[in-house]
Scaffold this motif. Structure first.
Motif, PDB file in Angstrom:
ATOM      1  N   ARG A   7       0.821  -1.132  -0.157  1.00 35.99           N
ATOM      2  CA  ARG A   7      -0.110  -0.196   0.191  1.00 35.99           C
ATOM      3  C   ARG A   7       0.741   1.217  -0.075  1.00 35.99           C
ATOM      4  O   ARG A   7       0.695   2.159  -0.747  1.00 35.99           O
ATOM      5  CB  ARG A   7      -1.000   0.067   1.267  1.00 35.99           C
ATOM      6  N   ARG A  10       2.488   1.823  -3.335  1.00 32.61           N
ATOM      7  CA  ARG A  10       1.648   2.125  -4.419  1.00 32.61           C
ATOM      8  C   ARG A  10       1.178   3.610  -4.122  1.00 32.61           C
ATOM      9  O   ARG A  10       1.006   4.376  -5.032  1.00 32.61           O
ATOM     10  CB  ARG A  10       0.241   1.329  -4.530  1.00 32.61           C
ATOM     11  N   GLY A  11       0.781   3.993  -3.006  1.00 32.00           N
ATOM     12  CA  GLY A  11       0.526   5.363  -2.695  1.00 32.00           C
ATOM     13  C   GLY A  11       1.651   6.476  -3.051  1.00 32.00           C
ATOM     14  O   GLY A  11       1.275   7.391  -3.543  1.00 32.00           O
ATOM     15  N   SER A  55      -5.396   2.805  -2.991  1.00 31.94           N
ATOM     16  CA  SER A  55      -4.163   2.210  -1.815  1.00 31.94           C
ATOM     17  C   SER A  55      -4.268   2.169  -0.331  1.00 31.94           C
ATOM     18  O   SER A  55      -4.084   1.237   0.180  1.00 31.94           O
ATOM     19  CB  SER A  55      -2.904   2.834  -2.308  1.00 31.94           C
ATOM     20  N   ARG A  56      -4.593   3.333  -0.041  1.00 31.54           N
ATOM     21  CA  ARG A  56      -5.171   3.413   1.485  1.00 31.54           C
ATOM     22  C   ARG A  56      -6.022   2.570   1.834  1.00 31.54           C
ATOM     23  O   ARG A  56      -5.846   2.158   3.096  1.00 31.54           O
ATOM     24  CB  ARG A  56      -5.215   5.205   1.583  1.00 31.54           C
ATOM     25  N   THR A  60      -4.906  -2.596  -3.642  1.00 26.78           N
ATOM     26  CA  THR A  60      -3.369  -2.252  -4.167  1.00 26.78           C
ATOM     27  C   THR A  60      -3.364  -2.701  -5.782  1.00 26.78           C
ATOM     28  O   THR A  60      -2.806  -1.979  -6.730  1.00 26.78           O
ATOM     29  CB  THR A  60      -2.312  -2.902  -3.625  1.00 26.78           C
ATOM     30  N   ALA A  63      -5.496  -0.102  -7.727  1.00 21.59           N
ATOM     31  CA  ALA A  63      -5.017   1.221  -7.478  1.00 21.59           C
ATOM     32  C   ALA A  63      -3.563   1.194  -8.548  1.00 21.59           C
ATOM     33  O   ALA A  63      -3.530   1.871  -9.418  1.00 21.59           O
ATOM     34  CB  ALA A  63      -4.170   1.531  -6.270  1.00 21.59           C
ATOM     35  N   THR A  64      -2.864  -0.176  -8.801  1.00 14.26           N
ATOM     36  CA  THR A  64      -2.037  -0.054  -9.892  1.00 14.26           C
ATOM     37  C   THR A  64      -2.636  -0.200 -11.211  1.00 14.26           C
ATOM     38  O   THR A  64      -2.084   0.617 -12.045  1.00 14.26           O
ATOM     39  CB  THR A  64      -1.412  -1.590  -9.628  1.00 14.26           C
TER      40      THR A  64
END
Length: 81
Positions: A7, A10-11, A55-56, A60, A63-64
């Motif tokens: 995470r 990613r963030g 991500s949060r 993930t 998010a990617t």
């Protein structure tokens, strides 16, 4: 990699992309104001922000994918110039 580390990575990656898109948008918009430029880079900024939020929340992989979409929009904006 632990889920927490994933995470975080990613963030941070999404934040770096967001910063790069914002700087590029500012430079391009200052050189040649265009609604198309503003729109495409704006979409890339929104997708990068969405990737940070996902991500949060622990999503993930999604998010990617969203971050990849944001990058694709930014590259498309550069190529359409």
């Amino acid at each position: 990699m632990t889920p927490r580390q994933a995470r975080l990575v990613r963030g941070v990656a999404a934040a770096v992309v967001m910063l790069a898109v914002a700087v590029t948008m500012g430079v391009r918009f200052a050189a040649e104001p265009s609604l198309l430029t503003l729109g495409l880079y704006g979409v890339a900024l929104i997708l990068s922000g969405t990737a940070i939020v996902l991500s949060r929340l622990g999503r993930t992989r999604v998010a990617t994918a969203v971050l990849g979409g944001g990058l694709a929009v930014a590259v498309l904006a550069v190529l359409l110039r």
